[in-house]
Design a protein around this motif. Structure first.
Motif, PDB file in Angstrom:
ATOM      1  N   SER A  33       0.837  -1.210   0.000  1.00 16.68           N
ATOM      2  CA  SER A  33       0.000   0.000   0.000  1.00 16.68           C
ATOM      3  C   SER A  33       0.866   1.252   0.000  1.00 16.68           C
ATOM      4  O   SER A  33       0.573   2.225  -0.704  1.00 16.68           O
ATOM      5  CB  SER A  33      -0.917   0.003   1.231  1.00 16.68           C
ATOM      6  OG  SER A  33      -1.747  -1.131   1.247  1.00 16.68           O
ATOM      7  N   GLY A  34       1.936   1.244   0.802  1.00 15.11           N
ATOM      8  CA  GLY A  34       2.838   2.401   0.854  1.00 15.11           C
ATOM      9  C   GLY A  34       3.481   2.680  -0.484  1.00 15.11           C
ATOM     10  O   GLY A  34       3.611   3.843  -0.893  1.00 15.11           O
ATOM     11  N   THR A  35       3.874   1.616  -1.189  1.00 18.19           N
ATOM     12  CA  THR A  35       4.471   1.779  -2.520  1.00 18.19           C
ATOM     13  C   THR A  35       3.475   2.414  -3.489  1.00 18.19           C
ATOM     14  O   THR A  35       3.816   3.335  -4.239  1.00 18.19           O
ATOM     15  CB  THR A  35       4.937   0.414  -3.063  1.00 18.19           C
ATOM     16  OG1 THR A  35       5.956  -0.111  -2.215  1.00 18.19           O
ATOM     17  CG2 THR A  35       5.478   0.544  -4.482  1.00 18.19           C
ATOM     18  N   LEU A  36       2.230   1.919  -3.460  1.00 23.56           N
ATOM     19  CA  LEU A  36       1.212   2.452  -4.369  1.00 23.56           C
ATOM     20  C   LEU A  36       0.895   3.915  -4.050  1.00 23.56           C
ATOM     21  O   LEU A  36       0.791   4.751  -4.954  1.00 23.56           O
ATOM     22  CB  LEU A  36      -0.058   1.598  -4.278  1.00 23.56           C
ATOM     23  CG  LEU A  36       0.070   0.156  -4.770  1.00 23.56           C
ATOM     24  CD1 LEU A  36      -1.223  -0.614  -4.517  1.00 23.56           C
ATOM     25  CD2 LEU A  36       0.438   0.098  -6.239  1.00 23.56           C
ATOM     26  N   VAL A  37       0.753   4.238  -2.761  1.00 27.98           N
ATOM     27  CA  VAL A  37       0.469   5.627  -2.372  1.00 27.98           C
ATOM     28  C   VAL A  37       1.631   6.536  -2.744  1.00 27.98           C
ATOM     29  O   VAL A  37       1.438   7.641  -3.279  1.00 27.98           O
ATOM     30  CB  VAL A  37       0.179   5.721  -0.857  1.00 27.98           C
ATOM     31  CG1 VAL A  37       0.072   7.184  -0.413  1.00 27.98           C
ATOM     32  CG2 VAL A  37      -1.115   4.988  -0.521  1.00 27.98           C
ATOM     33  N   PHE A  38       2.846   6.078  -2.477  1.00 29.67           N
ATOM     34  CA  PHE A  38       4.036   6.892  -2.750  1.00 29.67           C
ATOM     35  C   PHE A  38       4.177   7.182  -4.238  1.00 29.67           C
ATOM     36  O   PHE A  38       4.376   8.333  -4.653  1.00 29.67           O
ATOM     37  CB  PHE A  38       5.271   6.162  -2.229  1.00 29.67           C
ATOM     38  CG  PHE A  38       6.568   6.880  -2.491  1.00 29.67           C
ATOM     39  CD1 PHE A  38       6.845   8.097  -1.879  1.00 29.67           C
ATOM     40  CD2 PHE A  38       7.527   6.340  -3.344  1.00 29.67           C
ATOM     41  CE1 PHE A  38       8.035   8.762  -2.117  1.00 29.67           C
ATOM     42  CE2 PHE A  38       8.707   6.993  -3.589  1.00 29.67           C
ATOM     43  CZ  PHE A  38       8.972   8.210  -2.974  1.00 29.67           C
ATOM     44  N   THR A  39       4.066   6.154  -5.080  1.00 30.73           N
ATOM     45  CA  THR A  39       4.230   6.364  -6.523  1.00 30.73           C
ATOM     46  C   THR A  39       3.048   7.135  -7.108  1.00 30.73           C
ATOM     47  O   THR A  39       3.230   7.958  -8.006  1.00 30.73           O
ATOM     48  CB  THR A  39       4.402   5.020  -7.262  1.00 30.73           C
ATOM     49  OG1 THR A  39       3.336   4.122  -6.895  1.00 30.73           O
ATOM     50  CG2 THR A  39       5.726   4.371  -6.893  1.00 30.73           C
ATOM     51  N   ASP A  40       1.841   6.902  -6.593  1.00 29.30           N
ATOM     52  CA  ASP A  40       0.680   7.686  -7.055  1.00 29.30           C
ATOM     53  C   ASP A  40       0.853   9.157  -6.686  1.00 29.30           C
ATOM     54  O   ASP A  40       0.472  10.061  -7.453  1.00 29.30           O
ATOM     55  CB  ASP A  40      -0.612   7.147  -6.441  1.00 29.30           C
ATOM     56  CG  ASP A  40      -1.039   5.824  -7.058  1.00 29.30           C
ATOM     57  OD1 ASP A  40      -0.527   5.492  -8.139  1.00 29.30           O
ATOM     58  OD2 ASP A  40      -1.860   5.116  -6.441  1.00 29.30           O
ATOM     59  N   THR A  41       1.404   9.408  -5.495  1.00 30.48           N
ATOM     60  CA  THR A  41       1.639  10.792  -5.071  1.00 30.48           C
ATOM     61  C   THR A  41       2.691  11.457  -5.950  1.00 30.48           C
ATOM     62  O   THR A  41       2.542  12.630  -6.340  1.00 30.48           O
ATOM     63  CB  THR A  41       2.101  10.825  -3.595  1.00 30.48           C
ATOM     64  OG1 THR A  41       1.069  10.261  -2.771  1.00 30.48           O
ATOM     65  CG2 THR A  41       2.382  12.247  -3.137  1.00 30.48           C
ATOM     66  N   MET A  42       3.749  10.725  -6.282  1.00 30.91           N
ATOM     67  CA  MET A  42       4.770  11.280  -7.176  1.00 30.91           C
ATOM     68  C   MET A  42       4.174  11.585  -8.544  1.00 30.91           C
ATOM     69  O   MET A  42       4.440  12.641  -9.134  1.00 30.91           O
ATOM     70  CB  MET A  42       5.947  10.306  -7.305  1.00 30.91           C
ATOM     71  CG  MET A  42       6.821  10.217  -6.068  1.00 30.91           C
ATOM     72  SD  MET A  42       8.347   9.291  -6.354  1.00 30.91           S
ATOM     73  CE  MET A  42       9.263  10.422  -7.368  1.00 30.91           C
ATOM     74  N   ASN A  43       3.355  10.671  -9.051  1.00 32.57           N
ATOM     75  CA  ASN A  43       2.701  10.910 -10.346  1.00 32.57           C
ATOM     76  C   ASN A  43       1.809  12.149 -10.284  1.00 32.57           C
ATOM     77  O   ASN A  43       1.813  12.982 -11.199  1.00 32.57           O
ATOM     78  CB  ASN A  43       1.862   9.696 -10.738  1.00 32.57           C
ATOM     79  CG  ASN A  43       2.680   8.600 -11.394  1.00 32.57           C
ATOM     80  OD1 ASN A  43       3.562   8.873 -12.205  1.00 32.57           O
ATOM     81  ND2 ASN A  43       2.428   7.358 -11.025  1.00 32.57           N
ATOM     82  N   ALA A  44       1.047  12.274  -9.198  1.00 36.50           N
ATOM     83  CA  ALA A  44       0.153  13.427  -9.057  1.00 36.50           C
ATOM     84  C   ALA A  44       0.946  14.722  -8.961  1.00 36.50           C
ATOM     85  O   ALA A  44       0.546  15.751  -9.523  1.00 36.50           O
ATOM     86  CB  ALA A  44      -0.718  13.244  -7.805  1.00 36.50           C
ATOM     87  N   THR A  45       2.084  14.671  -8.259  1.00 42.28           N
ATOM     88  CA  THR A  45       2.929  15.858  -8.120  1.00 42.28           C
ATOM     89  C   THR A  45       3.434  16.331  -9.473  1.00 42.28           C
ATOM     90  O   THR A  45       3.357  17.517  -9.818  1.00 42.28           O
ATOM     91  CB  THR A  45       4.123  15.560  -7.189  1.00 42.28           C
ATOM     92  OG1 THR A  45       3.620  15.213  -5.898  1.00 42.28           O
ATOM     93  CG2 THR A  45       5.037  16.770  -7.058  1.00 42.28           C
ATOM     94  N   PHE A  46       3.959  15.388 -10.258  1.00 42.35           N
ATOM     95  CA  PHE A  46       4.479  15.747 -11.579  1.00 42.35           C
ATOM     96  C   PHE A  46       3.347  16.166 -12.522  1.00 42.35           C
ATOM     97  O   PHE A  46       3.520  17.081 -13.329  1.00 42.35           O
ATOM     98  CB  PHE A  46       5.271  14.580 -12.179  1.00 42.35           C
ATOM     99  CG  PHE A  46       6.654  14.428 -11.612  1.00 42.35           C
ATOM    100  CD1 PHE A  46       7.654  15.340 -11.929  1.00 42.35           C
ATOM    101  CD2 PHE A  46       6.960  13.393 -10.754  1.00 42.35           C
ATOM    102  CE1 PHE A  46       8.929  15.214 -11.420  1.00 42.35           C
ATOM    103  CE2 PHE A  46       8.240  13.252 -10.233  1.00 42.35           C
ATOM    104  CZ  PHE A  46       9.226  14.173 -10.556  1.00 42.35           C
ATOM    105  N   ASP A  47       2.204  15.501 -12.417  1.00 39.53           N
ATOM    106  CA  ASP A  47       1.068  15.870 -13.273  1.00 39.53           C
ATOM    107  C   ASP A  47       0.644  17.316 -13.029  1.00 39.53           C
ATOM    108  O   ASP A  47       0.390  18.070 -13.972  1.00 39.53           O
ATOM    109  CB  ASP A  47      -0.120  14.934 -13.012  1.00 39.53           C
ATOM    110  CG  ASP A  47       0.094  13.545 -13.611  1.00 39.53           C
ATOM    111  OD1 ASP A  47       1.053  13.391 -14.391  1.00 39.53           O
ATOM    112  OD2 ASP A  47      -0.688  12.640 -13.278  1.00 39.53           O
ATOM    113  N   LYS A  48       0.565  17.700 -11.749  1.00 41.05           N
ATOM    114  CA  LYS A  48       0.185  19.083 -11.418  1.00 41.05           C
ATOM    115  C   LYS A  48       1.224  20.078 -11.924  1.00 41.05           C
ATOM    116  O   LYS A  48       0.881  21.150 -12.424  1.00 41.05           O
ATOM    117  CB  LYS A  48       0.017  19.220  -9.904  1.00 41.05           C
ATOM    118  CG  LYS A  48      -1.228  18.539  -9.355  1.00 41.05           C
ATOM    119  CD  LYS A  48      -1.328  18.731  -7.843  1.00 41.05           C
ATOM    120  CE  LYS A  48      -2.562  18.029  -7.291  1.00 41.05           C
ATOM    121  NZ  LYS A  48      -2.654  18.178  -5.813  1.00 41.05           N
TER     122      LYS A  48
END
Length: 858
Positions: A33-48
């Motif tokens: 779960s931590g891996t998925l949240v961490f990588t999703d957060t990185m993706n969201a950061t770059f997307d923004k």
């Protein structure tokens, strides 16, 4: 309903025994779960970030951003007159030119680099209206001339910069020194890039060499005009295919694709380690339920005697597993979010900024965590549940659990031997392969089969290995040691499963240690054999080209016998057989033949540096039937086409410049315009005889103004290689630590449950004179021998995998096998301490038992 009530009662009655299994589920699910949240957060950061910085339509030079662009140190540009032309297109509200370059290094007044240490770029450009979409000036003002520069707030805070401080920007054009006039803050999270801004004329002169040029045009649409329509309108004005046009979405998608490949690798690597931890957790869960079923044999027998069917008993155990999976998975998902936040803080300390405001928890993350944890737990408990269903009503009359199934044990041993033999055969085939790609398939098969084989055959190995270890480790402790040995051998299946959990993590540690040590030893041997240059000069982590002023300083450095330039020129080669391929041609000074000693197949390498001559590797020569004297048609990218004579064929039996083709720089310069010729990414130098120390010191002094470059002698280069591989291995070991922690929990759980199982026995031993201290020592020694058993299997298996992997690497030029005995011995000894640690709580609890109550236990 009765089954559910019984399961719930049993679960709550044994909640202490279930706790460690729940922790194993929690840790494994948390990592996923931590891996998925961490990588999703990185993706969201770059997307923004990409969405905020992209204009409605961007016009760029054709080919801008291509991987095979020549490394000239200057970005591709377009004429400033294009801005007015674009502004006249239908539907355009505004158009403005932008200058952006990532081929820069920024240093402060103390000559310290201001760039990121995480690989994020340093970006220099002009401040314009489009930047206001993502940034705002938080102090000072925008730059107004060549003596002023503006920096982003994150970089200013990280490096303690303030208004009035001096910054020097280094590019291929030259050095520009300016004082900070303003600090701009990002409106969205900046993951770590360092950004500096100049006014437009200064940015053009400093980054592109002259005014009147831009690297792009940012176009804003008028009200009611879509990005797609605006793109079509601009294309009509400029002409189709003349320039690269992208909508905001296309630009963001392109940037996301560049970052996404890295994020995907990181995501799947971390999920792989989470999978290993989950696999280890399965052994813990199987052991827990196997022991609980054995301890409740009389209880289950009574249930069967009063009418419970096999299915009901089976279902009761599976419902307990379901409850365990639900509790562990829910806690694991919550812990995973905390783990992701912790990873973000860790990345922040390393220079990559990620804000908790962008924390992204998609619905799929808890769903995956819950499903994974529950399914794995229930599947792991299936075999013990099935065994529970087979308990007969007559078992209620026995004082202990049902005897082991001898037939099943031999069948299991036979299957294990077959799997292990198949794995060993596959590993042997891998070592005999002619191509690494072919051998890797057999290597993977061998690893999987041998691992499963060792797990299945574990109980059989336990009887042999534990006895051997006991003879060395336990016999010196007398009767207490013999009791510990017999306890470890009492249930070989349990000992085998507990040791197998530790075996998996340590097998991977040993394998990677062998591969890493072999890579370092092979590269060191190759460098000693091949590299003749005394010094290597190259850019550090940011991968910048060597700017002309730095090159000039290098060439003027004292005590050098020669300096060698080294450039890679992109070409299309047409062989005599008519086949055309894209290849990189190394354009170097003739002295490179001395700097890199190459084994020759035909001709002399020095001849390849003659007029209109080149060399090829023997693989290319064999594939296309090329021999010395043949001519190859060479179409230089951004240049003219030449016919070069093959003057030498080099051996590809190397890992330094493997497959490289060489020509003289002067030859390449005849066909590539000077402004399109790539800059050096690396240079070589040799000292005058007997002046190595003086030359080394002089080189460092000459390039002191340019901290982005490393000056290394061969010793430095080897040490850096060793350090890089060591850092990579340390990261891997850190990720494997989770699996080892779960394995340690397995040892703790096994001992804790075995202490409960042997409560009456322990009471009787205490009654006939066994002291508390002896009891604790017995349990600790039992734990140590189980841990050493798992370590011995894991290290032996891992060294076998590592040896087979090295044989494949030998096909790629890494021919030295080195077993890191200090690491192997340290891990083995550390395993004994792991066993001691795991036994602390069970031994303490056993020592506190009331003797009379223990004897009275049913």
């Amino acid at each position: 309903m009765t089954v559910l009530k019984t399961s719930l009662r049993n679960f709550l009655a044994h909640k202490g025994r279930m706790a460690l299994s729940a922790v194993a589920v929690l840790l494994s699910v948390a990592f996923v779960s931590g891996t998925l949240v961490f990588t999703d957060t990185m993706n969201a950061t770059f997307d923004k970030l990409f969405a905020a910085t992209a204009s409605d339509v961007t016009v760029s030079p054709k080919g801008a951003g291509d991987d095979d662009n020549p490394r000239t140190g200057k970005p591709e540009s377009l004429p400033a007159s294009l801005v007015g032309k674009v502004a006249g297109a239908k539907g355009v509200k505004s158009a403005e030119g932008s200058v952006t370059s990532m081929s820069v290094t920024v240093v402060n007044s103390r000559n310290e680099k201001m760039g990121s240490s995480t690989g994020a770029p340093t970006i220099a450009g002009n401040w314009n209206q489009n930047d206001l979409k993502a940034m705002e000036i938080s102090s000072g003002h925008a730059p107004r001339g060549p003596t002023e520069v503006m920096v982003d707030a994150d970089t200013a805070e990280k490096h303690h910069l303030k208004l009035g401080d001096e910054l020097r920007t280094i590019s291929v054009i030259g050095d520009l020194t300016a004082k900070i006039s303003g600090i701009a803050s990002f409106k969205v999270t900046n993951p770590g890039a360092a950004v500096v801004y100049f006014d437009t004329p200064t940015a053009q002169r400093a980054l592109l060499g002259k005014e009147g040029l831009f690297t792009g045009v940012s176009v804003t649409a008028a009200a009611g005009v879509s990005d797609e329509q605006l793109k079509q309108n601009v294309a009509q004005v400029l002409g189709s295919g003349t320039y690269k046009l992208q909508t905001a979405k296309e630009s963001a998608d392109s940037n996301r694709e560049d970052v996404g490949s890295f994020l995907k690798v990181m995501k799947y690597a971390m999920l792989g380690f989470a999978g290993i931890a989950l696999l280890v957790g399965i052994f813990l869960i199987v052991n827990t339920f196997s022991m609980l079923v054995a301890q409740r044999t009389r209880e289950i027998g009574l249930m069967r005697a009063i009418g419970s069917s096999r299915k009901q008993v089976n279902r009761s155990v599976l419902v307990e597993a379901l409850l365990l999976g639900i509790v562990g998975s829910i806690a694991g998902v919550a812990a995973g979010v905390g783990l992701a936040v912790g990873l973000m803080k860790l990345m922040g300390s390393m220079g990559m900024e990620l804000s908790t405001r962008d924390l992204t928890v998609k619905w799929t993350t808890p769903a995956v965590g819950l499903v994974l944890g529950i399914v794995v737990t229930v599947v792991a408990a299936y075999v013990p549940a099935r065994r529970a269903g087979k308990v007969s009503p007559m078992a209620a009359l026995r004082e202990s659990g049902t005897p082991a199934d001898g037939k099943a044990g031999w069948i299991r041993a036979a299957i294990g031997l077959v799997l292990t033999g198949g794995g060993a055969a596959a590993l042997l085939v891998a070592t005999q392969a002619d191509k690494a790609s072919e051998g890797s398939m057999f290597l993977g098969l061998g690893v999987i089969l041998s691992l499963i084989g060792f797990v299945v055959i574990g109980p059989l190995l336990a009887g042999v290995v534990v006895k051997a270890l006991s003879a060395v480790v336990l016999r010196m402790f007398g009767s207490v040691g013999r009791l510990a040995e017999r306890n470890a051998l009492r249930n070989p299946r349990r000992t085998g499963a507990t040791g197998a959990a530790l075996m998996i993590g340590l097998a991977l540690v040993a394998c990677l240690s062998v591969v890493g040590s072999s890579m370092v030893a092979s590269a060191t041997q190759e460098l000693d054999k091949s590299v003749g240059a005394d010094f290597i000069v190259r850019a550090g982590e940011d991968g910048q080209t060597i700017v002309p002023k730095a090159q000039e300083a290098l060439e003027k450095s004292r005590y050098l016998s020669h300096v060698t330039e080294y450039k890679e020129v992109m070409t299309k080669l047409t062989a005599p057989d008519g086949k055309t391929e894209d290849e990189g041609l190394i354009a170097a000074d003739p002295t490179y033949a001395q700097d890199l000693r190459r084994e020759m197949v035909a001709g002399e390498l020095s001849a390849a540096y003659g007029k209109d001559a080149m060399s090829v590797g023997d693989a290319y020569a064999k594939e296309h039937g090329v021999k010395v004297g043949d001519k190859i048609k060479v179409a230089f990218k951004n240049g003219r086409t030449a016919e070069l004579k093959v003057a030498a064929i080099t051996s590809d039996d190397t890992n330094v410049d493997k497959g490289a083709m060489y020509t003289n720089i002067t030859t390449a310069a005849q066909y590539v315009p000077a402004d399109r010729m790539p800059k050096n990414v690396i240079m070589f130098a040799s000292a005058q005889d007997g002046k190595e120390k003086e030359a080394y010191a002089a080189l460092k002094a000459s390039l002191a103004k340019y901290p982005q470059y490393k000056v290394q002698n061969q010793t430095d280069f080897k040490q850096e290689l060793k350090d890089q591989i060591g850092q990579l291995l340390n990261i891997v070991y850190g990720l494997l630590a989770l699996a080892i922690i779960v394995a340690v929990l397995g040892v703790v759980n096994t001992l804790a449950l075995s202490v409960v199982e042997r409560t009456r026995e322990i009471g009787l031993m205490r009654a006939i004179g066994l002291s508390r201290r002896q009891l604790r020592r017995m349990i600790r020694l039992e734990s140590v021998v189980i841990a050493l058993f798992g370590a011995l299997l894991g290290l032996g298996l891992g060294m076998g995998w590592g040896t087979a992997a090295q044989k494949l690497l030998a096909l790629e030029g890494l021919g030295v096998l080195e077993i890191p005995w200090p690491t192997i011995i340290t891990v083995f000894v550390a395993s004994a301490f792991v066993g001691l640690f795991a036994a602390l709580v069970p031994a303490f609890r056993a020592g506190r038992m009331n003797v009379l109550n223990a004897i009275a236990t049913e």
